[in-house]
Design an enzyme around this catalytic site. Structure first.
Site, PDB file in Angstrom:
ATOM      1  CB  THR A   1      -1.003  -0.028   1.182  1.00 38.20           C
ATOM      2  OG1 THR A   1      -1.897   1.088   1.065  1.00 38.20           O
ATOM      3  CG2 THR A   1      -0.314   0.031   2.538  1.00 38.20           C
ATOM      4  CG  ASN A   2      -0.377   4.642  -1.365  1.00 32.16           C
ATOM      5  OD1 ASN A   2      -1.065   5.450  -0.742  1.00 32.16           O
ATOM      6  ND2 ASN A   2      -0.851   3.952  -2.396  1.00 32.16           N
TER       7      ASN A   2
END
Ligand code: PMT
Length: 228
Positions: A30-31
């Site tokens: 993810t980020n």
């Protein structure tokens, strides 16, 4: 007196937040997107009278009142949710930080650390914004471009490869500032212009963008109805 917003009668579809691409039951790619920018845009559009649908990746934010929020986890789920709603949208704003690649395999059990090197095969996720912009009857389509270098040039390149109407270029070189923070410094990029906005709160960026889109759509309507 009731406030008549500049987006009265229009339907706006917004994506926000990150996507999570699971590797195994406890790990994901993810980020750091918090969802704040996308939620601020959705709120501004509602305040301006629009009917708003917000397709949101996982965030810690409270779903705003008066907005139809559809929570999703992965990029494929986000794409499906957007495809379900986009045909009734007049405006699409892609603010989500979609995870570009997903693991080829989902391991049913937690991956064991048996080796010193672990190779992962990743598959490119579909581009949701490009998908919307390339529809036969696309809504007015605005993307965001988070860049760490050559911010304007890279954003211009994205405007043309993705085929959207506008792109908001976002300098995220100071990662702790923009992602998760409350302020944003952006540039509005159209096919012909690039406009620098001052550093504003994400709420103000949302309000300014909602007003600019409304102005542009009313100008377009005005010019197309000339002589008719
Ligand atoms: O959520 P916050 O913490 O408030 O932070 C806001 C933000 C920095 C995440 C936001 O302002 C922002 O810039 N969002 C876009 C981030 C991004 O990942 O951009 P990109 O350059 O990868 O993608 C460009 C555009 O294509 C974006 O509109 C993105 O939503 C869209 N895209 C990208 C990949 C993909 N597979 N599908 C897409 O639709």
């Amino acid at each position: 007196k009731q406030h008549i917003g500049v987006l009265n009668g229009l339907t706006v579809l917004v994506t926000a937040g990150p996507t999570w691409e699971a590797l195994d039951p406890v790990r994901s790619l993810t980020n750091h997107s918090s969802g704040k920018m996308g939620y601020a845009i959705a709120k501004a559009a509602v305040q301006e009278g629009a009917a708003v649908k917000l397709v949101s990746g996982p965030t810690n934010l409270t779903p705003p009142k008066g907005i139809d929020v559809q929570p999703v986890t992965t990029a494929l789920e986000m794409l499906a949710a957007v495809e379900d709603s986009v045909s009734s949208a007049h405006i699409f704003i892609g603010v989500a930080a979609v995870t570009d690649y997903r693991p080829e395999l989902y391991e049913q059990q937690k991956i064991k650390k048996n080796s010193s090197v672990l190779k992962l095969n990743l598959i490119r996720n579909p581009d949701i914004l490009a998908n919307v912009a390339n529809r036969a009857m696309p809504p007015f389509t605005v993307g965001f471009a988070a860049e760490t270098e050559n911010v304007i040039d890279n954003a211009k390149a994205k405007l043309s490869t993705k085929g959207c109407d506008w792109i908001i270029a976002n300098d995220v070189s100071m990662i702790s500032g923009v992602l998760s923070g409350d302020e944003n410094t952006v540039h509005l990029i159209t096919e012909t212009e690039s406009e620098d906005w001052p550093t504003l709160s994400k709420t103000e960026v949302g309000e300014r963008l909602a007003k600019r889109i409304a102005l542009n759509l009313s100008d377009e309507l005005g010019s197309s109805s000339v002589g008719s």
